[in-house]
Scaffold this motif. Structure first.
Motif, mmCIF file in Angstrom:
data_model
loop_
_atom_site.group_PDB
_atom_site.id
_atom_site.type_symbol
_atom_site.label_atom_id
_atom_site.label_comp_id
_atom_site.label_asym_id
_atom_site.label_seq_id
_atom_site.Cartn_x
_atom_site.Cartn_y
_atom_site.Cartn_z
ATOM 1 N N LEU A 72 -14.352 1.785 -6.091
ATOM 2 C CA LEU A 72 -13.067 2.409 -6.412
ATOM 3 C C LEU A 72 -12.500 1.789 -7.687
ATOM 4 O O LEU A 72 -12.117 2.505 -8.614
ATOM 5 N N TYR A 73 -12.455 0.480 -7.750
ATOM 6 C CA TYR A 73 -11.935 -0.213 -8.932
ATOM 7 C C TYR A 73 -12.874 -0.056 -10.126
ATOM 8 O O TYR A 73 -12.438 0.266 -11.234
ATOM 9 N N LEU A 74 -14.152 -0.273 -9.920
ATOM 10 C CA LEU A 74 -15.112 -0.228 -11.031
ATOM 11 C C LEU A 74 -15.140 1.139 -11.711
ATOM 12 O O LEU A 74 -15.206 1.224 -12.936
ATOM 13 N N ALA A 75 -15.067 2.205 -10.927
ATOM 14 C CA ALA A 75 -15.088 3.557 -11.505
ATOM 15 C C ALA A 75 -13.866 3.814 -12.384
ATOM 16 O O ALA A 75 -13.932 4.579 -13.342
ATOM 17 N N LEU A 76 -12.765 3.150 -12.081
ATOM 18 C CA LEU A 76 -11.540 3.314 -12.878
ATOM 19 C C LEU A 76 -11.591 2.534 -14.182
ATOM 20 O O LEU A 76 -10.807 2.801 -15.096
ATOM 21 N N THR A 77 -12.516 1.588 -14.277
ATOM 22 C CA THR A 77 -12.601 0.747 -15.476
ATOM 23 C C THR A 77 -13.744 1.135 -16.411
ATOM 24 O O THR A 77 -13.867 0.558 -17.482
ATOM 25 N N LEU A 78 -14.559 2.090 -16.007
ATOM 26 C CA LEU A 78 -15.668 2.534 -16.866
ATOM 27 C C LEU A 78 -15.131 3.265 -18.094
ATOM 28 O O LEU A 78 -14.056 3.873 -18.043
ATOM 29 N N SER A 107 -4.656 -2.075 -12.669
ATOM 30 C CA SER A 107 -4.445 -3.501 -12.364
ATOM 31 C C SER A 107 -3.837 -3.683 -10.982
ATOM 32 O O SER A 107 -4.177 -4.617 -10.255
ATOM 33 N N LEU A 108 -2.959 -2.781 -10.611
ATOM 34 C CA LEU A 108 -2.339 -2.825 -9.289
ATOM 35 C C LEU A 108 -3.386 -2.596 -8.197
ATOM 36 O O LEU A 108 -3.403 -3.301 -7.180
ATOM 37 N N ILE A 109 -4.276 -1.642 -8.420
ATOM 38 C CA ILE A 109 -5.366 -1.377 -7.465
ATOM 39 C C ILE A 109 -6.271 -2.602 -7.370
ATOM 40 O O ILE A 109 -6.664 -3.012 -6.278
ATOM 41 N N ILE A 169 -6.102 6.969 -15.322
ATOM 42 C CA ILE A 169 -5.046 6.265 -14.596
ATOM 43 C C ILE A 169 -4.578 5.130 -15.508
ATOM 44 O O ILE A 169 -5.403 4.397 -16.061
ATOM 45 N N PRO A 170 -3.276 4.991 -15.706
ATOM 46 C CA PRO A 170 -2.765 3.947 -16.597
ATOM 47 C C PRO A 170 -3.263 2.551 -16.194
ATOM 48 O O PRO A 170 -3.458 2.267 -15.012
ATOM 49 N N LYS A 171 -3.458 1.707 -17.203
ATOM 50 C CA LYS A 171 -3.996 0.366 -16.966
ATOM 51 C C LYS A 171 -3.158 -0.440 -15.980
ATOM 52 O O LYS A 171 -3.708 -1.204 -15.192
ATOM 53 N N PHE A 189 0.821 -1.209 0.000
ATOM 54 C CA PHE A 189 0.000 0.000 0.000
ATOM 55 C C PHE A 189 0.856 1.260 0.000
ATOM 56 O O PHE A 189 0.651 2.158 -0.817
ATOM 57 N N VAL A 190 1.805 1.343 0.930
ATOM 58 C CA VAL A 190 2.587 2.570 1.100
ATOM 59 C C VAL A 190 3.403 2.890 -0.147
ATOM 60 O O VAL A 190 3.451 4.038 -0.589
ATOM 61 N N LYS A 191 4.028 1.891 -0.733
ATOM 62 C CA LYS A 191 4.903 2.122 -1.882
ATOM 63 C C LYS A 191 4.178 2.164 -3.220
ATOM 64 O O LYS A 191 4.636 2.829 -4.149
ATOM 65 N N GLN A 192 3.051 1.442 -3.337
ATOM 66 C CA GLN A 192 2.416 1.306 -4.642
ATOM 67 C C GLN A 192 1.038 1.948 -4.766
ATOM 68 O O GLN A 192 0.732 2.534 -5.798
ATOM 69 N N ILE A 193 0.209 1.831 -3.762
ATOM 70 C CA ILE A 193 -1.169 2.335 -3.854
ATOM 71 C C ILE A 193 -1.278 3.779 -3.370
ATOM 72 O O ILE A 193 -1.892 4.624 -4.029
ATOM 73 N N LYS A 194 -0.671 4.074 -2.249
ATOM 74 C CA LYS A 194 -0.734 5.425 -1.682
ATOM 75 C C LYS A 194 -0.299 6.504 -2.681
ATOM 76 O O LYS A 194 -0.986 7.526 -2.800
ATOM 77 N N PRO A 195 0.801 6.304 -3.436
ATOM 78 C CA PRO A 195 1.178 7.339 -4.414
ATOM 79 C C PRO A 195 0.121 7.572 -5.504
ATOM 80 O O PRO A 195 -0.080 8.700 -5.931
ATOM 81 N N ILE A 196 -0.567 6.510 -5.914
ATOM 82 C CA ILE A 196 -1.629 6.666 -6.921
ATOM 83 C C ILE A 196 -2.773 7.477 -6.328
ATOM 84 O O ILE A 196 -3.275 8.425 -6.944
#
Length: 134
Positions: free
Chosen positions: A80-86, A107-109, A101-103, A27-34
């Motif tokens: 959160l995920y579904l809104a990014l894929t619409l 995918s990471l989320i 947000i890049p694919k 989370f801290v290194k990969q998700i939090k920055p997004i």
């Protein structure tokens, strides 16, 4: 019998190698920055669009009138995920403004949610609004 034992050992070894190849999402290194760069500008304590505040675990998992923002283990039930894929023209697609947000980050989320959406408490789990430079 030796062949069966060898086969079982190979299967366990193969599973262990695959598990080692894909460490859990951090989370801290990969998700939090997004979230800091692309989400909390609108989903924070001041603007709280869509009843969603992504500045901390407590706020992100707070019960909403709408569908849950994050359902640990179930990305397909997580808004959160579904809104990014619409599709971009959908009025519920996120982010509402700016570039998608890049694919690979989406995918990471998805993977993070699938792994249980582990979000630390305390300072490590706080996502601050990044003030855009003019």
């Amino acid at each position: 019998m030796k062949h069966i034992a060898a086969l079982v050992a190979c299967l366990f070894l193969t599973a262990a190698v695959h598990a080692a190849e894909d460490p859990p999402v951090d989370f801290v290194k990969q998700i939090k920055p997004i979230l800091a760069d692309r989400c909390v500008e609108c989903h924070n304590s001041e603007t709280i669009f869509g009843e969603l505040n992504l500045q901390s675990r407590e706020l992100a998992f707070r019960k909403r009138k709408l569908a849950p923002a994050i359902v640990p283990g179930e990305p397909e039930k997580s808004m959160l995920y579904l809104a990014l894929t619409l599709p971009p023209k959908d009025k519920k697609a996120m982010p509402a403004t700016g570039h998608r947000i890049p694919k690979d980050e989406v995918s990471l989320i998805r993977q993070w949610i699938k792994e249980g959406a582990k979000w630390p408490e305390g300072k490590e789990g706080v996502v601050s609004v990044q003030r855009k430079k003019s």
